[in-house]
Scaffold this motif. Structure first.
Motif, short mmCIF file in Angstrom:
data_model
loop_
_atom_site.label_atom_id
_atom_site.label_comp_id
_atom_site.label_asym_id
_atom_site.label_seq_id
_atom_site.Cartn_x
_atom_site.Cartn_y
_atom_site.Cartn_z
N ALA A 288 0.83 -1.21 0.00
CA ALA A 288 0.00 0.00 0.00
C ALA A 288 0.86 1.26 0.00
CB ALA A 288 -0.92 -0.02 1.22
N VAL B 202 0.80 4.10 -2.97
CA VAL B 202 0.47 5.51 -2.74
C VAL B 202 1.57 6.41 -3.31
CG1 VAL B 202 0.23 7.27 -0.95
CG2 VAL B 202 -1.01 5.12 -0.75
N THR C 27 -3.14 -0.40 6.91
CA THR C 27 -3.29 -0.57 5.46
C THR C 27 -4.57 0.07 4.97
OG1 THR C 27 -2.08 -2.68 5.53
CG2 THR C 27 -3.45 -2.28 3.60
N LEU D 30 -4.61 3.27 2.34
CA LEU D 30 -5.32 3.16 1.06
C LEU D 30 -6.67 3.87 1.08
CD1 LEU D 30 -4.65 -0.58 0.09
CD2 LEU D 30 -3.61 1.46 -0.91
N SER E 105 -8.76 0.41 -3.58
CA SER E 105 -7.64 -0.23 -4.26
C SER E 105 -6.99 0.77 -5.21
CB SER E 105 -8.12 -1.45 -5.05
OG SER E 105 -8.68 -2.42 -4.18
#
Length: 416
Positions: free
Chosen positions: A107, A111, A164, A168, A172
């Motif tokens: 993650a 990002v 996580t 996020l 997704s």
């Protein structure tokens, strides 16, 4: 009065040197050798049997070039996790959080690379840094606060799964740039040419066979030097030939598919490095000492806290490597990524010969255990077996492996 001792006329009873006694001694030595090597040798036999069984059940599809490549790509991250997990289990610990760490590191990378537009390598480095930080967090609580690893990593499983979701923002992210995808989906093909196959892949396979033979011979010589039981030389040669044939067949299939997967090179480097780390370094011997007898290790001068701390840092690093591979393979980051990965890694370590009580296990054994799980999963998928049945089979295999370890320990204790 002083008493005078007369020399005794009795002679000490000599050891039984009759042919029957010699035969019994030889049989006992052979039996000890078989028992000592049954655990490790049995893993390879089990792998060959399972591969042969599913090759028959799938009409040869399991061993097709394309499917062998898929097995490497689909289960590489589990094998990476198994390396770190087996080291922890040897040291008497366990890590239940690696699946969440895989998700978190993927993650963070997503990002930075997808949302913020940083180069792909920045995402990789950031993921590795996060993994090391997670390992240091676990190592502190286990090594210096004295909290059992089971509790610390169980808390970590929840903590890092939650992080996580926050990173996020419950969505997704995809896709990664093509350079990032090459980590898990790239191939080296055509470096040395080849008529319808990749010669470079075959060369790497031959080097691997030569390395295995040399390493096995050196280990055999060392065991003989220290008067430890070894298999007969013809049996040793036969084992090298069989393993070499399997490796070359594997390389031949890859060479006729898409060439040598980059992720396989990463995995091979990790296996070599950690194989040497566990067998040839002071740190590796200290890990075995701590897992085998914690009190004796401490009395021998082993810095138990420091070794425990770095074991978890290493696990965090390898979980981050697996996170990069998995996110590259799936071409994105998902909040549910890495779910149940810790159980697959633990199963690979135990099936590969690690002992429940610690102090026993090898990196190579964990790799073989992971391959057994991978072949079973892939074979059952090719046969169209539903997921629930696959879980039942995996659970039974893990139970049998641990029961076999416990049985061996009880039998060894009775023999004493």
């Amino acid at each position: 009065m002083t008493s005078i001792k007369t020399p005794s006329t009795e002679r000490p009873t000599p050891p039984d040197s009759t042919p029957a006694a010699a035969l019994h001694s030889g049989t006992s030595d052979l039996r000890a050798l078989v028992l000592n090597n049954l655990r490790q040798s049995g893993i390879y036999v089990a792998l060959v049997v399972i591969v042969g069984l599913f090759a028959i059940l799938t009409d040869g599809v399991l061993l097709s070039p394309g499917n062998i490549t898929n097995i490497v790509l689909q289960y590489s991250y589990i094998l990476v996790l198994a390396i770190g997990m087996v080291i922890l289990i040897i040291g008497g610990h366990i890590d239940l959080s690696v699946g969440s760490v895989v998700a978190l590191t993927g993650a963070v990378s997503a990002v930075l690379v997808i949302q913020q537009g940083y180069p792909w390598w920045v995402g990789v480095l950031a993921a590795l840094a996060v993994g090391v930080a997670v390992g240091a967090w676990h190592g502190f609580w286990v090594a210096y606060a004295g909290i059992p690893a089971f509790i610390v990593t169980l808390a970590g499983m929840l903590l890092f799964r939650g992080l996580t979701l926050r990173v996020l923002d419950n969505i997704s992210l995809s896709p990664f740039p093509s350079e990032y995808q090459q980590v898990a989906a790239g191939f080296l093909n055509g470096l040395l040419g080849g008529n319808g196959f990749d010669a470079f892949t075959l060369l790497i396979g031959a080097v691997a066979v030569a390395g295995y033979a040399v390493s096995g011979f050196r280990t055999r010589v060392a065991r003989i030097r220290y008067q430890q039981p070894v298999e007969s030389f013809p049996l040793f040669v036969a084992r090298v030939v069989v393993v070499g044939a399997v490796i070359m067949y594997f390389a031949w299939q890859l060479a006729h598919a898409r060439g040598l997967p980059i992720v396989l090179i990463i995995l091979a480097v990790l296996v070599l490095v950690y194989g040497l780390l566990t067998r040839r370094t002071v740190f590796g011997r200290q890990v075995y000492a701590i897992g085998g007898n914690l009190s004796a290790a401490a009395l021998s001068g082993v810095k138990v806290r420091t070794v425990n701390f770095w074991m978890f840092v290493n696990m965090g690093f390898l979980a981050a490597v697996a996170g990069v591979i998995y996110s590259s393979r799936s071409n994105g980051a998902q909040p549910a990524a890495g779910n149940m990965f810790e159980l697959d890694a633990i199963a690979a370590a135990f099936i590969g010969g690690a002992a429940v009580t610690g102090g026993v296990g090898t990196v190579v054994g964990a790799m073989v255990g992971g391959l057994i799980m991978a072949v079973m999963s892939n074979g059952m998928q090719l046969m169209g077996i539903d997921q629930s049945t696959q879980s039942v089979v995996k659970g039974l295999v893990l139970l049998v492996a641990v029961a076999f370890d416990v049985y061996n320990k009880r039998r060894a204790g009775t023999a004493r």
